[in-house]
Design a protein around this motif. Sequence first.
Motif, PDB file in Angstrom:
ATOM      1  N   ILE A  93      44.405  40.557  21.403  1.00 45.62           N
ATOM      2  CA  ILE A  93      43.756  39.094  21.861  1.00 45.62           C
ATOM      3  C   ILE A  93      43.226  39.314  22.969  1.00 45.62           C
ATOM      4  CG2 ILE A  93      44.187  37.019  22.237  1.00 45.62           C
ATOM      5  CD1 ILE A  93      45.865  36.671  19.999  1.00 45.62           C
ATOM      6  N   ALA A  94      43.992  39.845  23.836  1.00 44.01           N
ATOM      7  CA  ALA A  94      43.505  40.317  25.348  1.00 44.01           C
ATOM      8  C   ALA A  94      42.348  41.335  25.251  1.00 44.01           C
ATOM      9  CB  ALA A  94      44.563  40.704  26.066  1.00 44.01           C
ATOM     10  N   SER A  95      42.218  42.351  24.511  1.00 38.87           N
ATOM     11  CA  SER A  95      41.041  43.015  24.736  1.00 38.87           C
ATOM     12  C   SER A  95      39.941  42.534  23.864  1.00 38.87           C
ATOM     13  CB  SER A  95      41.400  44.503  23.958  1.00 38.87           C
ATOM     14  OG  SER A  95      41.773  44.275  22.508  1.00 38.87           O
ATOM     15  N   ILE A  96      40.038  41.924  22.644  1.00 40.34           N
ATOM     16  CA  ILE A  96      38.887  41.269  21.965  1.00 40.34           C
ATOM     17  C   ILE A  96      38.319  40.156  22.291  1.00 40.34           C
ATOM     18  CG2 ILE A  96      38.255  40.751  19.557  1.00 40.34           C
ATOM     19  CD1 ILE A  96      40.155  42.763  18.473  1.00 40.34           C
ATOM     20  N   GLU A  97      39.209  39.169  22.317  1.00 41.13           N
ATOM     21  CA  GLU A  97      38.701  38.004  22.652  1.00 41.13           C
ATOM     22  C   GLU A  97      38.478  37.525  24.083  1.00 41.13           C
ATOM     23  OE1 GLU A  97      41.214  34.679  20.764  1.00 41.13           O
ATOM     24  OE2 GLU A  97      41.336  35.670  18.939  1.00 41.13           O
ATOM     25  N   LEU A  98      39.337  38.137  24.944  1.00 38.99           N
ATOM     26  CA  LEU A  98      39.073  37.860  26.603  1.00 38.99           C
ATOM     27  C   LEU A  98      38.568  38.877  27.138  1.00 38.99           C
ATOM     28  CD1 LEU A  98      42.757  36.275  26.929  1.00 38.99           C
ATOM     29  CD2 LEU A  98      40.508  35.097  26.703  1.00 38.99           C
ATOM     30  N   ASN A  99      38.281  40.162  26.423  1.00 37.92           N
ATOM     31  CA  ASN A  99      37.597  41.338  27.128  1.00 37.92           C
ATOM     32  C   ASN A  99      38.385  41.792  28.397  1.00 37.92           C
ATOM     33  OD1 ASN A  99      35.498  43.135  26.923  1.00 37.92           O
ATOM     34  ND2 ASN A  99      34.113  41.852  28.218  1.00 37.92           N
ATOM     35  N   MET A 100      39.651  41.775  28.225  1.00 37.72           N
ATOM     36  CA  MET A 100      40.454  42.330  28.949  1.00 37.72           C
ATOM     37  C   MET A 100      40.851  43.721  28.852  1.00 37.72           C
ATOM     38  SD  MET A 100      43.026  39.317  29.706  1.00 37.72           S
ATOM     39  CE  MET A 100      43.682  39.720  31.231  1.00 37.72           C
ATOM     40  N   HIS A 101      40.894  44.726  29.817  1.00 39.47           N
ATOM     41  CA  HIS A 101      41.228  46.067  29.457  1.00 39.47           C
ATOM     42  C   HIS A 101      42.396  46.639  30.493  1.00 39.47           C
ATOM     43  CE1 HIS A 101      38.051  46.440  26.474  1.00 39.47           C
ATOM     44  NE2 HIS A 101      37.232  45.856  27.461  1.00 39.47           N
ATOM     45  N   GLN A 102      42.951  47.613  30.273  1.00 42.58           N
ATOM     46  CA  GLN A 102      43.733  48.208  30.958  1.00 42.58           C
ATOM     47  C   GLN A 102      43.343  49.099  32.158  1.00 42.58           C
ATOM     48  OE1 GLN A 102      46.635  50.679  28.872  1.00 42.58           O
ATOM     49  NE2 GLN A 102      48.635  49.323  29.531  1.00 42.58           N
ATOM     50  N   ALA A 103      43.595  48.951  33.293  1.00 45.27           N
ATOM     51  CA  ALA A 103      43.259  49.572  34.487  1.00 45.27           C
ATOM     52  C   ALA A 103      43.438  50.958  34.202  1.00 45.27           C
ATOM     53  CB  ALA A 103      43.890  49.041  35.687  1.00 45.27           C
ATOM     54  N   ARG A 104      42.306  51.969  34.550  1.00 46.56           N
ATOM     55  CA  ARG A 104      42.564  53.359  34.547  1.00 46.56           C
ATOM     56  C   ARG A 104      43.304  54.032  35.629  1.00 46.56           C
ATOM     57  NH1 ARG A 104      37.614  51.861  32.340  1.00 46.56           N
ATOM     58  NH2 ARG A 104      37.168  52.458  30.322  1.00 46.56           N
ATOM     59  N   LYS A 105      42.993  53.537  36.541  1.00 51.46           N
ATOM     60  CA  LYS A 105      43.474  53.554  38.110  1.00 51.46           C
ATOM     61  C   LYS A 105      44.431  52.543  38.618  1.00 51.46           C
ATOM     62  CE  LYS A 105      42.921  56.163  42.315  1.00 51.46           C
ATOM     63  NZ  LYS A 105      41.877  56.811  43.333  1.00 51.46           N
ATOM     64  N   PRO A 106      45.541  52.441  38.701  1.00 51.27           N
ATOM     65  CA  PRO A 106      46.319  51.317  39.301  1.00 51.27           C
ATOM     66  C   PRO A 106      46.063  51.306  40.655  1.00 51.27           C
ATOM     67  CG  PRO A 106      47.977  53.091  38.817  1.00 51.27           C
ATOM     68  CD  PRO A 106      46.687  53.539  38.373  1.00 51.27           C
ATOM     69  N   VAL A 107      45.596  50.098  41.317  1.00 47.15           N
ATOM     70  CA  VAL A 107      45.430  49.540  42.571  1.00 47.15           C
ATOM     71  C   VAL A 107      46.687  48.936  43.241  1.00 47.15           C
ATOM     72  CG1 VAL A 107      44.024  48.407  44.157  1.00 47.15           C
ATOM     73  CG2 VAL A 107      43.081  49.685  41.902  1.00 47.15           C
ATOM     74  N   PHE A 108      47.222  49.349  44.607  1.00 44.16           N
ATOM     75  CA  PHE A 108      48.134  48.916  45.126  1.00 44.16           C
ATOM     76  C   PHE A 108      47.816  48.227  46.184  1.00 44.16           C
ATOM     77  CE2 PHE A 108      50.054  52.575  42.765  1.00 44.16           C
ATOM     78  CZ  PHE A 108      51.074  51.723  41.857  1.00 44.16           C
ATOM     79  N   ALA A 109      48.465  46.981  46.648  1.00 47.79           N
ATOM     80  CA  ALA A 109      47.948  46.288  47.732  1.00 47.79           C
ATOM     81  C   ALA A 109      48.937  46.506  48.626  1.00 47.79           C
ATOM     82  CB  ALA A 109      47.937  44.811  47.354  1.00 47.79           C
ATOM     83  N   ARG A 110      48.573  46.715  50.016  1.00 48.49           N
ATOM     84  CA  ARG A 110      49.411  46.926  50.960  1.00 48.49           C
ATOM     85  C   ARG A 110      49.861  45.634  51.821  1.00 48.49           C
ATOM     86  NH1 ARG A 110      49.943  51.811  54.975  1.00 48.49           N
ATOM     87  NH2 ARG A 110      48.863  52.529  52.966  1.00 48.49           N
ATOM     88  N   ALA A 111      51.125  45.010  51.846  1.00 47.79           N
ATOM     89  CA  ALA A 111      51.587  44.181  52.442  1.00 47.79           C
ATOM     90  C   ALA A 111      51.427  44.006  54.078  1.00 47.79           C
ATOM     91  CB  ALA A 111      52.980  43.876  52.323  1.00 47.79           C
ATOM     92  N   GLN A 112      50.807  42.821  54.567  1.00 46.40           N
ATOM     93  CA  GLN A 112      50.779  42.912  55.929  1.00 46.40           C
ATOM     94  C   GLN A 112      52.071  41.940  56.628  1.00 46.40           C
ATOM     95  OE1 GLN A 112      47.095  40.932  56.453  1.00 46.40           O
ATOM     96  NE2 GLN A 112      45.708  42.659  55.518  1.00 46.40           N
ATOM     97  N   PRO A 113      52.253  42.266  57.734  1.00 41.90           N
ATOM     98  CA  PRO A 113      53.254  41.568  58.309  1.00 41.90           C
ATOM     99  C   PRO A 113      53.000  39.946  58.312  1.00 41.90           C
ATOM    100  CG  PRO A 113      52.410  42.629  60.040  1.00 41.90           C
ATOM    101  CD  PRO A 113      51.529  43.089  58.801  1.00 41.90           C
ATOM    102  N   LEU A 114      53.917  39.162  58.054  1.00 39.28           N
ATOM    103  CA  LEU A 114      53.815  37.642  58.260  1.00 39.28           C
ATOM    104  C   LEU A 114      53.312  37.275  59.523  1.00 39.28           C
ATOM    105  CD1 LEU A 114      56.784  36.499  56.237  1.00 39.28           C
ATOM    106  CD2 LEU A 114      54.524  36.457  55.399  1.00 39.28           C
ATOM    107  N   PRO A 115      52.463  36.343  59.677  1.00 35.99           N
ATOM    108  CA  PRO A 115      52.132  35.776  61.027  1.00 35.99           C
ATOM    109  C   PRO A 115      53.249  34.992  61.681  1.00 35.99           C
ATOM    110  CG  PRO A 115      50.994  34.487  59.344  1.00 35.99           C
ATOM    111  CD  PRO A 115      51.778  35.564  58.575  1.00 35.99           C
ATOM    112  N   PRO A 116      53.452  34.912  63.073  1.00 39.16           N
ATOM    113  CA  PRO A 116      54.240  34.471  63.818  1.00 39.16           C
ATOM    114  C   PRO A 116      54.442  32.788  63.185  1.00 39.16           C
ATOM    115  CG  PRO A 116      52.280  34.596  65.137  1.00 39.16           C
ATOM    116  CD  PRO A 116      52.078  35.293  63.818  1.00 39.16           C
ATOM    117  N   GLY A 117      55.852  32.616  62.976  1.00 38.37           N
ATOM    118  CA  GLY A 117      56.329  31.167  62.718  1.00 38.37           C
ATOM    119  C   GLY A 117      56.263  30.899  61.241  1.00 38.37           C
ATOM    120  N   VAL A 118      56.116  32.011  60.551  1.00 32.69           N
ATOM    121  CA  VAL A 118      55.842  31.806  58.804  1.00 32.69           C
ATOM    122  C   VAL A 118      56.995  32.700  58.487  1.00 32.69           C
ATOM    123  CG1 VAL A 118      54.764  32.316  56.886  1.00 32.69           C
ATOM    124  CG2 VAL A 118      53.487  31.803  58.814  1.00 32.69           C
TER     125      VAL A 118
END
Length: 154
Positions: A93-118
Amino acid sequence: MALRQDPLLRKSVWPGRVTRWLPTTIPVSRLVLVVIISAFVLAMVWVQQTQTLVRLGGEIQRLERQLETVELERQRILAELASRNDLSRVQRIASIELNMHQARKPVFARAQPLPPGVSFDLPLWAAPTQQLVEPPWWEAVIREISAQISRLAE
């Protein structure tokens, strides 16, 4: 002498008053009538209780049939849920109806430090929001100088 109202005669009236309150013998016909009426009342109470038991028994059977129906419906829904949550079906259903595909190359996000007071302990509504106006450049310079001074003091 009766006209004189002798004290002995006045005291003799007291036993007559007491005997008025003492129980007398009950005629057999009244006793039989009381027994018959009591038996009739007890029979009516017994019939009432039996009717109540029969009515409640029927109600219990109706509720048990309804419970069985609800249980069958629940099992049918659980079976349908299990068939719909099948991994291959979800991927199709994800690939046919919603046109979703698996990522070929995974993308990782780098976490940034929290702002002061958070911190993660605060609820989202209590966290400080990003300022709408950029602070002036000299404020950043003053903060950096104060940070350098505090490092030197340590």
